[in-house]
Design an enzyme around this catalytic site. Structure first.
Site, PDB file in Angstrom:
ATOM      1  N   ARG A 104      -6.515  35.880  71.513  1.00 29.04           N
ATOM      2  CA  ARG A 104      -6.842  36.148  70.126  1.00 29.04           C
ATOM      3  C   ARG A 104      -5.414  36.856  69.459  1.00 29.04           C
ATOM      4  O   ARG A 104      -4.728  37.145  70.046  1.00 29.04           O
ATOM      5  CB  ARG A 104      -7.914  36.848  69.875  1.00 29.04           C
ATOM      6  N   THR A 128     -11.292  25.532  62.903  1.00 27.58           N
ATOM      7  CA  THR A 128     -11.322  25.608  64.500  1.00 27.58           C
ATOM      8  C   THR A 128     -11.336  24.288  65.069  1.00 27.58           C
ATOM      9  O   THR A 128     -11.750  23.375  64.483  1.00 27.58           O
ATOM     10  CB  THR A 128     -12.386  26.649  64.650  1.00 27.58           C
ATOM     11  N   ASP A 158     -10.369  37.950  59.472  1.00 28.41           N
ATOM     12  CA  ASP A 158     -11.575  38.098  60.014  1.00 28.41           C
ATOM     13  C   ASP A 158     -11.954  39.631  60.234  1.00 28.41           C
ATOM     14  O   ASP A 158     -13.050  40.067  60.897  1.00 28.41           O
ATOM     15  CB  ASP A 158     -11.616  37.599  61.598  1.00 28.41           C
ATOM     16  N   SER A 160     -14.303  37.705  66.153  1.00 31.43           N
ATOM     17  CA  SER A 160     -14.454  36.064  66.404  1.00 31.43           C
ATOM     18  C   SER A 160     -15.846  35.812  66.661  1.00 31.43           C
ATOM     19  O   SER A 160     -16.609  36.670  67.079  1.00 31.43           O
ATOM     20  CB  SER A 160     -13.481  35.536  67.172  1.00 31.43           C
ATOM     21  N   SER A 161     -16.448  34.693  66.262  1.00 30.11           N
ATOM     22  CA  SER A 161     -17.573  33.981  66.645  1.00 30.11           C
ATOM     23  C   SER A 161     -17.281  32.730  67.461  1.00 30.11           C
ATOM     24  O   SER A 161     -18.131  32.157  67.710  1.00 30.11           O
ATOM     25  CB  SER A 161     -18.392  33.614  65.186  1.00 30.11           C
TER      26      SER A 161
END
Length: 585
Positions: free
Chosen positions: A118, A404, A444, A469-470
């Site tokens: 990340r 994404t 985010d 994040s998801s």
């Protein structure tokens, strides 16, 4: 600038790809319940293989991954080769300028590891980063383009670390296909052509305009072949010099220059920020569901926790053998409860104490008991999980966008990778440097550092912190501990619902991977129940409103890439809403 070359060849290649991968939906989609559980895209069987398989978001990426496997590479090698091609042919979704989360299964060692690539906030970042002069959060869309939204990219560092542990082919060899395509040209896909045209000229930085648009400001057409020699040069430097070539020297300096001199919202990233980046190996998050073990990425992603929590809260219910309003209501209620906790508690664990009790079976049983099978529970409050040493953080209204991609791989030795990579929004920050786009992942973070009651928000901006994040790269293991599924999806915070839908479709309703991916999307994120805007969606909305809560249609463009393992066979599926392909031997 776009270069239009070999038009006759381009038209032939794209026509073939269109026939193979972008055929319009047929009339005989699945119909198993009333209202009809509509499917999206082609009604086709999953791709089958005996030994090895790659499923990625573009056929050229899947082919690059499969070539790596055929050359004796591992699942990690194939994922890297596919990702380098995706950065070229699907630049709007992911690439060198972004980050990723990755799960790796080592079949011989029977070991699951997870990797955090990340992005991180620069050292100069403060919790007030996205506040205006009045101390109010700036509008999210205004802060996406430009330099302030860019986090230090983590993809290259993470992939190199994974390769050092699990690679078999030489690092440099994994870049060959992407370099060849960048130098020789690739055909613009339908999705890329559509998205560039939809963005409009003013959305891009001048450097991005030079690449994505022609001299008259027009977007590329389907089938036009373009080169990206700057990307080829960047890849060659990383192939030859490893991650040091990216995180120091000319590439790092050019990234900093693009961020600090951005045409909008100039940022504050330094070469020290880039040089100090490190990927992190973290524990995976696993939970039980109907005899299966569901494993995903832990914080700073909320994906693994939210998927596992949702499924565990649903386990006491019979969801039937097909989608019904009653089943969807239960799934939505469990999703609401999981999102309430996710929004309150989950953030970068190096900065925030994420309660270990979120996965406590007794706690999840208490949360599940709040679900009324006959009535919507409305917006849920977060619970009080055990083992929380920190004060309860504030309410968080963070927004995520769906730029994404997902790569799912299994090699001939049974090793597997599930990787979800991102630059956040479509085209990220719209900053283009050395042939790739930079992310806007810092949006985010919560724009507000504290809630209305003055409590600090767990996902607030802090120097060196990784935004929540998801992303939910997932692996599923059967009751004997054998790998059964590899999956994940793009889609912003809806990723969680897409992965939950696919697992339930395969475990509860007996769908094959292709049917699970194509099934219409539905979810609830502690708000209105959302139904994918497809034919028949209005009937589902009415059925869900009958439970007493709000429901609406929404664009829900998932990108599930799934491999199912069992019976000595592999079955692969790529979401028909996008352009991917499953390929295997």
């Amino acid at each position: 600038m776009l270069r239009y070359i070999r038009p006759s060849l381009a038209i032939g290649l794209i026509a073939t790809a269109t026939a193979l991968f972008w055929t319009p939906a047929s009339a005989d989609t699945l119909s198993r319940a009333a209202p009809e559980p509509a499917s999206v895209g082609v009604a086709r069987a999953p791709v089958e293989a005996d030994r090895q398989m790659v499923v990625a978001a573009h056929p050229l990426a899947s082919l690059a991954g499969l070539r790596a496997l055929r050359n004796g590479g591992s699942a990690a090698d194939a994922a890297i080769a596919a990702m380098m091609v995706l950065g070229l042919v699907e630049p709007q979704s992911a690439g060198l300028g972004g980050g990723a989360f990755l799960l790796h299964w080592d079949e011989e060692a029977r070991a699951l590891t997870s990797w955090d690539g990340r992005e991180t906030a620069p050292a100069a970042a403060t919790p007030e980063r996205f506040l205006n002069a009045e101390g109010k959060p700036d509008p999210w869309p205004q802060m996406v383009p430009g330099g302030l939204s860019v986090g230090v990219p983590g993809l290259v560092a993470m992939l190199h670390d994974v390769h050092a542990e699990h690679g078999k082919l030489p690092w440099a060899r994994l870049f060959d296909d992407a370099i060849g395509l960048a130098n020789g040209g690739f055909g613009v896909s339908p999705r890329l052509a559509m998205l560039v045209a939809g963005m409009g000229e003013d959305a891009f930085s001048p450097q991005a305009q030079d690449y994505f648009l022609d001299p008259d400001g027009a977007a590329p057409l389907l089938g036009q072949v373009i080169e990206n020699q700057a990307y080829a040069d960047t890849l060659q430097r990383i192939a030859d010099g490893g991650p040091e070539a990216f995180y120091s020297g000319e590439i790092a300096e050019d990234i900093v220059g693009a961020v600090t001199n951005a045409w909008r919202n100039p940022g504050d990233m330094t070469t020290d920020d880039i040089g100090n980046y490190r990927a992190i190996e973290r524990p995976a998050v696993c939970g039980d569901y109907r005899g299966y073990k569901i494993c995903g990425m832990g914080p700073p992603s909320s994906g693994g926790l939210a998927v596992a929590m949702t499924l565990r809260m649903l386990e006491r219910f019979d969801l039937g053998k097909t989608p019904t309003p009653e089943a969807l209501h239960l799934i939505g209620e469990a999703g609401n409860l999981a999102f309430a906790d996710r929004n309150r508690y989950v953030a970068d664990p190096d900065f925030v104490t994420v309660p270990a009790g979120l996965m406590n079976p007794d706690y999840l049983a208490e949360r599940s008991a709040l679900i009324d099978p006959a009535k919507a529970g409305g917006v849920r409050e977060p619970g009080n999980p055990p083992a929380s040493a920190a004060p309860s953080p504030g309410r968080d209204g963070t927004k995520e966008a769906p730029g994404t991609t997902q790569v799912s791989v299994i090699d001939a030795d049974g090793n597997a990778v599930s990787m979800t990579a991102s630059i956040e929004s479509a085209f990220g920050s719209r900053l283009f440097v050395r042939g790739f786009l930079l992310n806007n992942e810092l949006t985010d973070f919560s724009f507000a550092p504290a809630d209305a009651e003055g409590r600090p928000i767990a996902n607030r901006v802090e120097a060196g912190k990784r935004p929540r994040s998801s992303m939910a790269p997932t692996m599923v293991f059967d009751e004997n501990g054998k790998l059964a599924m590899i999956l994940g999806s793009p889609g912003g915070s809806r990723i969680i619902g897409y992965v939950v839908k696919a697992i339930i479709a395969m475990v509860d309703w007996g769908y094959d991977p292709q049917a699970a991916a194509a099934l219409f999307n539905f979810a609830s994120r502690n708000g209105p129940f959302e139904v994918e805007d497809v034919t028949g969606a209005d009937r589902w909305v009415a059925a869900m409103e009958a439970f007493g809560g709000p429901a609406k249609t929404a664009d829900m463009t998932s990108g599930l890439n799934i491999i199912a393992v069992g019976g000595g066979k592999l079955a692969g599926a790529s979401d028909p809403r996008r352009e991917g392909a499953a390929m295997g031997d």
